[in-house]
Design a protein around this motif. Structure first.
Motif, PDB file in Angstrom:
ATOM      1  N   ARG A 184       0.965  -1.232   0.086  1.00  0.00           N
ATOM      2  CA  ARG A 184       0.035   0.064   0.089  1.00  0.00           C
ATOM      3  C   ARG A 184       0.985   1.179  -0.167  1.00  0.00           C
ATOM      4  NH1 ARG A 184      -2.593  -4.135   2.989  1.00  0.00           N
ATOM      5  NH2 ARG A 184      -4.592  -4.071   2.939  1.00  0.00           N
ATOM      6  N   ARG A 228      -8.118  -4.032  10.463  1.00  0.00           N
ATOM      7  CA  ARG A 228      -6.818  -3.935   9.947  1.00  0.00           C
ATOM      8  C   ARG A 228      -6.375  -2.828  10.458  1.00  0.00           C
ATOM      9  NH1 ARG A 228      -3.160  -1.744   6.128  1.00  0.00           N
ATOM     10  NH2 ARG A 228      -1.249  -3.053   5.871  1.00  0.00           N
ATOM     11  N   SER A 278      -3.136  -0.118  11.287  1.00  0.00           N
ATOM     12  CA  SER A 278      -1.697   0.165  10.389  1.00  0.00           C
ATOM     13  C   SER A 278      -1.302   1.352  10.950  1.00  0.00           C
ATOM     14  CB  SER A 278      -2.342   0.277   9.036  1.00  0.00           C
ATOM     15  OG  SER A 278      -3.408   1.473   8.825  1.00  0.00           O
ATOM     16  N   PHE A 332      -7.474   2.405  11.613  1.00  0.00           N
ATOM     17  CA  PHE A 332      -8.214   1.717  12.316  1.00  0.00           C
ATOM     18  C   PHE A 332      -9.454   1.307  11.383  1.00  0.00           C
ATOM     19  CE2 PHE A 332      -9.946   1.009  16.952  1.00  0.00           C
ATOM     20  CZ  PHE A 332     -10.826  -0.186  16.290  1.00  0.00           C
ATOM     21  N   PHE A 347      -8.068  15.367  10.385  1.00  0.00           N
ATOM     22  CA  PHE A 347      -7.041  15.043   9.299  1.00  0.00           C
ATOM     23  C   PHE A 347      -6.360  16.304   9.045  1.00  0.00           C
ATOM     24  CE2 PHE A 347      -5.585  12.967   5.361  1.00  0.00           C
ATOM     25  CZ  PHE A 347      -4.942  11.923   5.703  1.00  0.00           C
ATOM     26  N   PHE A 407      -3.858  15.240  -1.053  1.00  0.00           N
ATOM     27  CA  PHE A 407      -3.409  13.974  -0.333  1.00  0.00           C
ATOM     28  C   PHE A 407      -2.060  13.444  -0.996  1.00  0.00           C
ATOM     29  CE2 PHE A 407      -3.474   9.435   0.863  1.00  0.00           C
ATOM     30  CZ  PHE A 407      -3.377   9.484   2.103  1.00  0.00           C
ATOM     31  N   VAL A 422     -13.603   9.766  11.167  1.00  0.00           N
ATOM     32  CA  VAL A 422     -13.334  11.143  10.638  1.00  0.00           C
ATOM     33  C   VAL A 422     -14.360  12.134  10.103  1.00  0.00           C
ATOM     34  CG1 VAL A 422     -11.526  12.384   9.356  1.00  0.00           C
ATOM     35  CG2 VAL A 422     -10.639  10.603  10.701  1.00  0.00           C
ATOM     36  N   LEU A 470     -10.030  -2.709   1.872  1.00  0.00           N
ATOM     37  CA  LEU A 470     -10.935  -1.579   2.636  1.00  0.00           C
ATOM     38  C   LEU A 470     -11.182  -0.405   1.936  1.00  0.00           C
ATOM     39  CD1 LEU A 470      -8.728  -2.978   5.725  1.00  0.00           C
ATOM     40  CD2 LEU A 470     -11.341  -2.983   5.806  1.00  0.00           C
ATOM     41  N   GLY A 514     -13.051  12.648  -2.021  1.00  0.00           N
ATOM     42  CA  GLY A 514     -11.781  12.295  -2.547  1.00  0.00           C
ATOM     43  C   GLY A 514     -11.269  10.880  -2.462  1.00  0.00           C
TER      44      GLY A 514
END
Ligand code: HDE
Length: 683
Positions: free
Chosen positions: A75, A115, A117, A135, A156, A164, A224, A341, A360
């Protein structure tokens, strides 16, 4: 360790479904992928003893060719992660708010896969680097998969998805030398932050201890974005999703985080895996904050702006269910690595809003998954919904399903127009008909322009200890920035939130204090829910490092163990070598770690017993363990020789340090209470 398979809950349909795909090699003959039995797997076919190898060796070719393709692209963010299966149980029907099937009935259980991360690090990064944690939860509901792809921070960095790639390019290792791995303490990241005022509030969050969690089990999760919940009558509410860990929200301290990176780079996955194996199933409650459509403009922030949270004191959190992670994966690649995901995976009863960051994301996830996992990634076992999907999608690389029949189009006569669309009143997904109007523009909404109030709200809500850690984090991170202007620009951004903080950081990192003219936010409110000091403190699953040697005091250990067991504390016996030790009563115990393989960094508290024959080396190593625990503010207990050694270095009676030569029940209780407190900041 017990066999976790015995504990698989009956209701976990997804796990039962996955079992169909498990391949167990144990006790089976070795074959090629074509199921031809292999007689020799260690020697390549060659012409003569010392001759050239032969291309016709299909066994060798298959083995190497498959190996050559074992890695898939990682990823591009959240590359290092770890997953587990579990179940979500709904507390009470939410039908007044949503039609989502998994939230209709109290007690309904839905299989999930989670998952966790870290954002910046590559797949091999160490796990305690300062970073936001992902999460992400896939709910395998009866009406399709719903993914809640969140982070452990409620806001964020940016407001629009088009920024991004810039954020991530700035945050990843710098491209000219690929340094540093997985962390933000470098020039390009702080250049981005100092140049993008909208990141100010997130900057405060990432400099707090939230970005160095103690465990995945002690992290909150946040969706979020603002989502919609839509009920049967078609009434929509705005909603934020939260996960609350039952064990409370706890973090490491910076010195620990840095050193654990060396002592155990797999710290978080080991913690999750071991606890699930032991049956210490991590639990998280799902909370929602809900506001009516007509309240959309009632707040002094825009509810569609992902750099803003909804203070819980204004919009209370309602707990609607609990998730329990109860089974580790069988294979990390097949499950955790291949899971896809996507915040765009929603089900009936849940819908999107115009939050530009969410919009987005709706494009980016499936796009990267087609590339990373392949066209048919949704057919991989971990990604399949509970009920088989039916549609006219066909072919593509590595199609797993064999689509039967002549017809692959809609509408049709030959297959009686199947698969057929399902109208909204019969269970089909219908988009909420929100009103859209306006001219096409490229601009930030004026209502998104306050970048500092919520950073200030966060700062106001911190305890003194949390504030001092934030100052320390800024001093470290900006201290690693080589370019003085980049440091200065970041300090100026901090000044908009708190001038005194900015002045202290400036002093620490050797740049001028920010100009007086920078206006500081005048927000005086605070939100107690944001401080980790106000979380739950529990003892269960905390680890106690127990330093112990031959001829330990059997009775004392027995009493200590009884009190730990009651509190759910888990002892790890540390001694000079592995094997068994004998106590004064002739009983024995098995050593878990040596001074070399263990580390005080890995225990939540230390209990020193020692033994009458401890060598000078033993004594010396024990002192090191004690001093580290002390410096990390963690509880220390000592009895027998242990008490003597602690007294020798004059640490007895310091906060959270308990010693006794004749330990009573009260002493053991006091140690358990100290463990519950977890840190003694007043040392
Ligand atoms: Fe992600 N993000 N993201 N993100 N994100 C990915 O998707 C992206 C954002 C989050 O365990 C990628 O499949 C864009 C917010 C998690 O597999 C990628 C934007 C939040 C995970 C991507 C964001 C997240 C990802 C990389 C701005 C918190 C890991 C591989 C519009 C709510 C999921 C992949 C897992 C992963 C894009 C912002 C959380 C590239 C464009 C905000 C937890 O598609």
């Amino acid at each position: 360790m017990t066999d976790h398979k015995n504990r698989e809950p009956e209701e976990n349909k997804k796990i039962r479904q996955l079992e169909k795909f498990y391949r167990d090699n144990e006790g089976k003959p070795m074959t090629t992928d074509e199921a031809v039995k292999i007689s020799d797997d260690e020697n390549t076919l060659s012409a003569g003893d010392r001759g050239p190898q032969l291309l016709e060796d299909f066994i060798y070719r298959e083995k190497l060719s498959h190996f050559d393709r074992e890695r898939i692209p990682e990823r591009n963010v959240h590359a290092r992660g770890y997953g587990a299966h579990g179940v979500f149980e709904c507390y009470a029907s939410q039908s007044d708010l949503t039609e989502a099937h998994f939230l209709q009935d109290a007690g309904r259980k839905t299989p999930v896969f989670v998952r966790f991360s870290q954002v910046a690090g590559s797949r091999g990064a160490n796990e305690t680097l300062r970073d936001v944690r992902g999460f992400a939860t896939k709910f395998y509901t009866e009406e399709g998969n719903f993914d809640l792809v969140g982070n452990n921070i409620p806001i964020f960095f940016i407001q629009d998805g088009i920024k991004f790639p810039d954020l991530i390019h700035a945050l990843k290792p710098e491209p000219n030398n690929e340094i540093p791995q997985g962390q933000t303490a470098h020039d390009t990241f702080w250049d981005f932050i100092g140049s993008n005022e909208e990141s100010a509030a997130m900057m405060m969050w990432i400099m707090s201890d939230r970005t160095i969690p103690r465990s995945f089990r002690t992290m909150q999760g946040f969706g979020v974005h603002t989502f919609r919940l839509v009920n049967k009558e078609g009434v929509s509410h705005f909603c934020k999703f939260h996960w609350q860990p039952v064990l409370g929200v706890h973090s490491l301290i910076w010195d620990e985080a840095q050193k654990i990176g060396g002592a155990d780079p797999d710290f978080h996955r080991r913690d999750l895996w071991e606890n699930i194996e032991k049956g210490n199933f991590p639990e998280y409650e799902l909370g929602i904050q809900v506001i009516r459509e007509d309240q959309e403009f009632d707040f002094d922030f825009d509810i569609l702006d992902s750099t803003k949270l909804w203070p819980e004191e204004l919009i209370p959190l309602k707990k609607i269910g609990k998730m329990t992670l109860n089974k580790n994966v069988e294979n990390v690649f097949a499950e955790t690595e291949q899971v896809a995901l996507h915040p765009g995976n929603i089900v009936r009863g849940i819908d999107f809003t115009n939050d530009p960051l969410l919009q987005g994301r709706l494009f980016s996830y499936a796009d990267t998954q087609f590339y990373r996992v392949g066209t048919n990634f949704k057919q991989i076992p971990i990604n399949r919904p509970i009920h088989t999907a039916h549609n006219n999608h066909r072919d593509g690389a590595a199609r797993y399903v064999i689509d039967k029949g002549q017809v692959a189009y809609h509408q049709n006569y030959l297959a009686n127009n199947t698969p057929y669309p399902v109208p909204g009143d019969k269970g089909g997904f219908v988009t909420y008909p929100s009103l859209v109007e306006g001219k096409k523009v490229r601009q930030t909404a004026p209502s998104f322009e306050d970048h500092f109030s919520q950073g200030r709200l966060f700062w106001n809500s911190m305890s003194d200890v949390e504030k001092s850690h934030i100052l320390q984090a800024f001093s470290f991170e900006l201290g690693k920035v080589k370019n003085p202007e980049v440091r200065e620009r970041a300090v100026r951004l901090i000044a908009h939130i708190s001038r005194p903080l900015a002045v202290s950081v400036a002093e620490e990192v050797g740049v001028p204090a920010p100009p007086e003219a920078i206006p500081e936010s005048d927000v005086t409110a605070s939100s107690p829910a944001l401080s980790m000091q106000n979380t739950v403190f529990r003892t269960d699953t905390l680890k106690v490092g127990v330093i112990i040697d031959e001829q330990y005091d059997s009775n004392a250990l027995k009493n200590a163990m009884a009190s730990w067991e009651k509190a759910g504390l888990e002892p790890v016996f540390v001694s000079r070598r592995l094997g068994t030790l004998e106590g004064t009563n002739g009983d024995s115990l098995s050593v878990d770690e040596t001074f070399l393989t263990g580390s005080p960094l890995l225990y939540d508290g230390l209990f020193v017993i020692g033994g009458p024959y401890a060598t000078r080396d033993f004594h010396f190593m024990t002192n090191q363990f004690i001093v580290d625990q002390f410096n990390h503010y963690k509880p220390i207990g000592g009895i027998d020789e242990g008490a003597k050694w602690i007294e020798e270095i004059h640490l007895q009676n310091r906060p959270g340090v308990l010693t006794s030569r004749a330990p009573t029940d009260g002493f053991y209780k006091a140690f358990v209470n100290a463990m519950a407190k977890q840190r003694f900041w007043d040392r």
